[in-house]
Design a protein around this motif. Sequence first.
Motif, short mmCIF file in Angstrom:
data_model
loop_
_atom_site.label_atom_id
_atom_site.label_comp_id
_atom_site.label_asym_id
_atom_site.label_seq_id
_atom_site.Cartn_x
_atom_site.Cartn_y
_atom_site.Cartn_z
N ASN A 56 12.03 2.55 2.25
CA ASN A 56 11.65 3.49 1.20
C ASN A 56 10.30 3.13 0.57
OD1 ASN A 56 12.33 1.31 -0.43
ND2 ASN A 56 13.26 2.59 -2.00
N LYS A 57 9.87 3.98 -0.36
CA LYS A 57 8.59 3.75 -1.03
C LYS A 57 8.59 2.44 -1.81
CE LYS A 57 6.48 7.66 -0.01
NZ LYS A 57 5.23 7.71 0.79
N GLY A 58 9.75 2.09 -2.36
CA GLY A 58 9.84 0.82 -3.08
C GLY A 58 9.55 -0.36 -2.17
N ALA A 59 10.03 -0.27 -0.92
CA ALA A 59 9.75 -1.34 0.06
C ALA A 59 8.26 -1.36 0.41
CB ALA A 59 10.60 -1.14 1.31
N GLU A 60 7.66 -0.18 0.53
CA GLU A 60 6.22 -0.13 0.81
C GLU A 60 5.45 -0.80 -0.31
OE1 GLU A 60 5.06 3.91 1.39
OE2 GLU A 60 5.81 4.00 3.46
N HIS A 61 5.82 -0.51 -1.56
CA HIS A 61 5.11 -1.07 -2.71
C HIS A 61 5.31 -2.58 -2.81
CE1 HIS A 61 3.42 -1.35 -6.73
NE2 HIS A 61 4.50 -1.99 -7.12
N LEU A 62 6.54 -3.04 -2.53
CA LEU A 62 6.84 -4.46 -2.69
C LEU A 62 6.22 -5.31 -1.58
CD1 LEU A 62 8.27 -6.86 -3.98
CD2 LEU A 62 10.37 -6.19 -2.81
N TYR A 63 6.36 -4.85 -0.33
CA TYR A 63 5.95 -5.69 0.80
C TYR A 63 4.58 -5.35 1.38
CZ TYR A 63 10.85 -7.06 0.72
OH TYR A 63 12.08 -7.54 0.34
N GLY A 64 4.06 -4.15 1.05
CA GLY A 64 2.74 -3.79 1.55
C GLY A 64 2.75 -3.12 2.91
N HIS A 121 12.11 6.99 -3.84
CA HIS A 121 11.20 6.71 -4.95
C HIS A 121 11.78 5.68 -5.93
CE1 HIS A 121 9.42 10.45 -3.44
NE2 HIS A 121 8.31 10.03 -3.99
N ALA A 122 12.88 5.04 -5.54
CA ALA A 122 13.42 3.97 -6.38
C ALA A 122 12.43 2.80 -6.43
CB ALA A 122 14.76 3.50 -5.83
N ARG A 123 12.41 2.11 -7.55
CA ARG A 123 11.49 0.96 -7.69
C ARG A 123 11.93 -0.20 -6.80
NH1 ARG A 123 7.99 0.79 -11.81
NH2 ARG A 123 8.12 -1.48 -11.91
N ASP A 124 13.24 -0.31 -6.58
CA ASP A 124 13.72 -1.38 -5.71
C ASP A 124 13.38 -1.06 -4.26
OD1 ASP A 124 14.78 -2.74 -7.83
OD2 ASP A 124 16.79 -1.89 -7.61
N ALA A 125 13.23 -2.12 -3.47
CA ALA A 125 13.03 -1.95 -2.03
C ALA A 125 14.40 -1.72 -1.39
CB ALA A 125 12.37 -3.19 -1.44
N ILE A 126 14.56 -0.56 -0.76
CA ILE A 126 15.82 -0.23 -0.09
C ILE A 126 15.54 -0.16 1.41
CG2 ILE A 126 17.68 1.45 0.12
CD1 ILE A 126 17.12 2.27 -2.76
N ILE A 127 16.26 -0.99 2.15
CA ILE A 127 16.01 -1.16 3.58
C ILE A 127 17.34 -1.06 4.32
CG2 ILE A 127 15.08 -2.70 5.36
CD1 ILE A 127 13.53 -4.11 3.03
#
Length: 814
Positions: free
Chosen positions: A338-346, A319-325
Motif C-alpha cells: 500500500n501507499k503507507g509501505a511506499e512512504h515507509l520503505y521508499g 492510504h493508511a499511514r501504516d505499511a500494509i503488506i
Amino acid sequence: MKTVVIVDDREDNRALLMATLEHRDYRLVEASSGEEALKLIGKEEPDLIIADVLMPRMDGYEFVQQLRQDPRNAQTKVIFYTASYIEEESRRLAKACGVNHIIVKPTDPDTVLEIVDEALGEKSKSAAIVPTPDFEREHLHLVTDKLSEKVEELETLTHQLEQEIVERKSAEDALRASEAHLQTVVENLDEGVIVSDLKGGLVQWNRAALTIHGYTKLEEGLRSQSDLVDTFELSTLGGTRVPLEEWPLFRILRGENLRDLELRVRNIRADWERIFNYGGTLVHDGSNEPVLAIVTVSDITQRKRVEERLREQADIINHARDAIIIRHFQDDRITFWNKGAEHLYGWTANEALGKPSWELLYADANERDAPLKVLLSTGEFHGELKQVTKGARDIVVDCRATLIRDPAGEPRSLLLINTDITEQKKLEMQLLRAQRLESIGTLAGGVAHDLNNVLGPILMGAESLRCNRTGEHAAAMISLIEESARRGSSIVKQVLTFARGVEGERVLINPRHLIDEMVEIAKRTFPKTIEVTGKYPEHPWAISGDPTQLHQVLLNLSMNARDAMGNGGSLILAAENVEVDDNFAAMMPGAKAGSYATLRVSDTGVGIPRALVEKIFEPFFTTKDPGKGTGLGLSTSLGIVKSHAGFISVSSEQGRGTTFTVFLPAVQADVAPCRKEAPPVTKGNGELVLLVDDEMNVRHVTKMTLETHNYCVLEANDGPEALAIFAQHKDSISVVLTDLIMPYIDGVALIRALKRIKPDMIFIASSGQDTEPRLVELQGLGVVNFLCKPYDTRKLLTVLESAVSKQLAPLPKK
C-alpha cells in the motif's frame, strides 16, 4: 472419304466418340435413336455404324435387325459400343444380328480408333449371320433378364432410400430432442438469453431474461426492442444516456460482437435501477449468412456494490499511514503493497510487487526468520523488528503479522501491518538513558562508599609494602591490593555499562545472570540494613531480550523496594520457570497462555495501598516526596516488558510488603556459558610498540609490563611528541597503543595523522570513558582493537598479540 454414323441416345456419349474420331479423315454423322439412324442411312449409305445397345423405343438389336433387312446395308460394318450386355449370350445374339465388333465402355481412345480402323479396313462382305430359330424369343428373353436386373437394382435403391428416410427421421427426432434439451438448458440458465430475428423482433426470452427485466411471462410488449423504450432507460455507468440505436441488440444486428458491456438499466414504470452486463453475437448458417441474433444479460448490481465496497476498503487500506503488506508464505513474494509501505520503505508498488520481502526489508536474516516460528505455532505475531529502507536507512517497526491459511489448513499468505516506531524508539532510548543516569545519581552514595572501601586496602597495603617489601606479609599484601583494584575496576565498569547501555540488541539471556548482577549492585549500593538475596532454579528457561533494558527493569523495581524499606528489611530477587494457563491469562491484561521465565522482586516494606495499585504504572505518578522521584520508573519498566511480549503482575499488602513479577516468554535453549580455562599469557618477539598516554603512571606501568613480556616500547606523553617519535621510527614500529582522551591532539586525530604517514599501521585505542560516540569514526579509520581502562596484564597482552599478528612491519634492529 468414308462415312461413320454414330447412334446413341445420350449426347455426351456421341460427343465423346465424335471427339475421338474427328482426327481421322472420316465424315461423321450422328443420330439420337435407332429410328433417326435408319432414316439417315437411307440417304448417306455409311461405311461404318457405331451404335449403343440400350436405347429407348428401339434398342441396338432391333436397329441392326432392321438395318440388315435392306440389301443395300448387308455389307455395312456395325460396332456395338456399350457398357452392358457383354455376357456370352449377349455376344452370341449380337453376332446373330450381324454385328461385326463390340467395344465395352469405358475404353481408351486408342483402342477405339484401332477397332474402327480395323473395321473400315476389312474387305466388304456381309456380316456372318448365324441363323437363330427364334430370334424374337431370345431377344425378349435377354431384354427381360436385363430388365429384371434393373428391377432388382431399383428395389435395392428403394430399400436404401427407405433406410435413409428412417435414419433421417431418427436424426430429426434426435435433433428435436437435442433442441428440447438445449431449450431446457437455456431456460434454466442463470444468465438471461434473448433471441432476435434480423429485423429486431424478439423471438424468444428465457426465464432468467424475463426475471432480470422484472417480468414473469412473455408479454405482447416484449416482442421488439422498440416496445421496451417506454419502460426502460439505458445509460453508461457514468450516467450518460444511451440512445436506442446504441442499445445492445441494435449493435449486435450491425455486426458487433459484444462482451462484458456494463450499463445502468432503469425501469421507469417499476421505478428501480440496476446494473446489467450484456453480451451477444449474430448466429450464421452453413453459408455464413446471418440468421438470428443472441443477446445475453446478467444482473450484476450486487456484484458491483460488493466491488465498490471492496474498492473503498482497498482505498482506505491503501492510504493508511501504516505499511500494509501481503506476501506469499512459500516463496515470500509480495502481492500487496500500500501507499503507507511506499512512504515507509521508499519502494513503489511496481518495484515491490513480485519481489521477495527479505530482499527489500531485511538486512539481518534473523529478523526475518524470528517471527515465523511464532506464526506457525499461534497464527499471529506482534513485536518489534529491525528493517531497512530503499535508501539503506535502518528503521524499527512495530509488526503485527497474521498467518492466512487455505481451505486445507496449509499456510498460504502473510498479512503484515508495520508501524514505524524509529523515532519513538530513539525517544525511549533517551528516556531510558536519562533514567539510568538518574538511577546512578541515586546510587552515587553507595558507589562512593563501595569505592572508598576498595581504595582503603590499596592505600594501606601500599604504605605497608613501602616499609617492608620483603616481609612475610608482602605477598599477601600484593594479592590484597590486586583484588581491591579488580573490585574497584568492576564497580566502575558496571556503572559505565549501565550508564551507556546499548538498547535494541536482542540476545539469549540466562535469567540467573540478571539476578546475580542485580544482587551484586544492590549489596554494594543499598543500605546494609537491607538483606539482599538471589534465587533461581538449577536450569532456568532462557529469555530473548535486551540485557540493558532488563537490567533497568530490575533496578527500577529494586530501587522502589529499597525506598519502601526505610528501616531495613529483606529484598529477594528470584527467577522461576512458570507455565501460564488460559485461566491465569484471562485474569491478567495483555497475558497469553504459554511458557514464561519470570523475574520476581519481593520486599518487606510498607506496601502499596489498594486504591493506588491501579495507578502505579501511569507516567509521572509517584508517592515519593518532591525531588525524590520522577514517577517514570514503573511506566518505563512496563513499556520495556511489553516490548518483550511480556507482562507484569503486582501483589501488595500494606505493612507486609510488595512483590512485582515480570513474565517474559521463555525460549527453550541452553544459554549456560561454558567455562573455559584461561589460555596462558603469550610473550612478544621483540616488536616495537609506540605507547601514547598523558597519564604518566599508566604509561610507566604499561611500559614495564610490555618490556617484561619481551616487547620494545617507545613512550610519548601527548600527540605532538608521538608524531615526532613516529616520524623517526615509522619503519620499525609494529603497533601504536594510544589513549583517546589527551590534550593538544586527541587519540582519533593522532591516528588519522599517523595513517597519512603510514596507511597500513596497526592501532590499539584505549580509554577509561565511553568510546561509543567515536566508535564509528574509529572503525572508519580501520581501528578494530580496543582496551577499556583499567585493564590487566592478560587483557593487554591478548589484544596486543592479536594486533601484532595481523601486521607485516619489520622487527626492530637490535
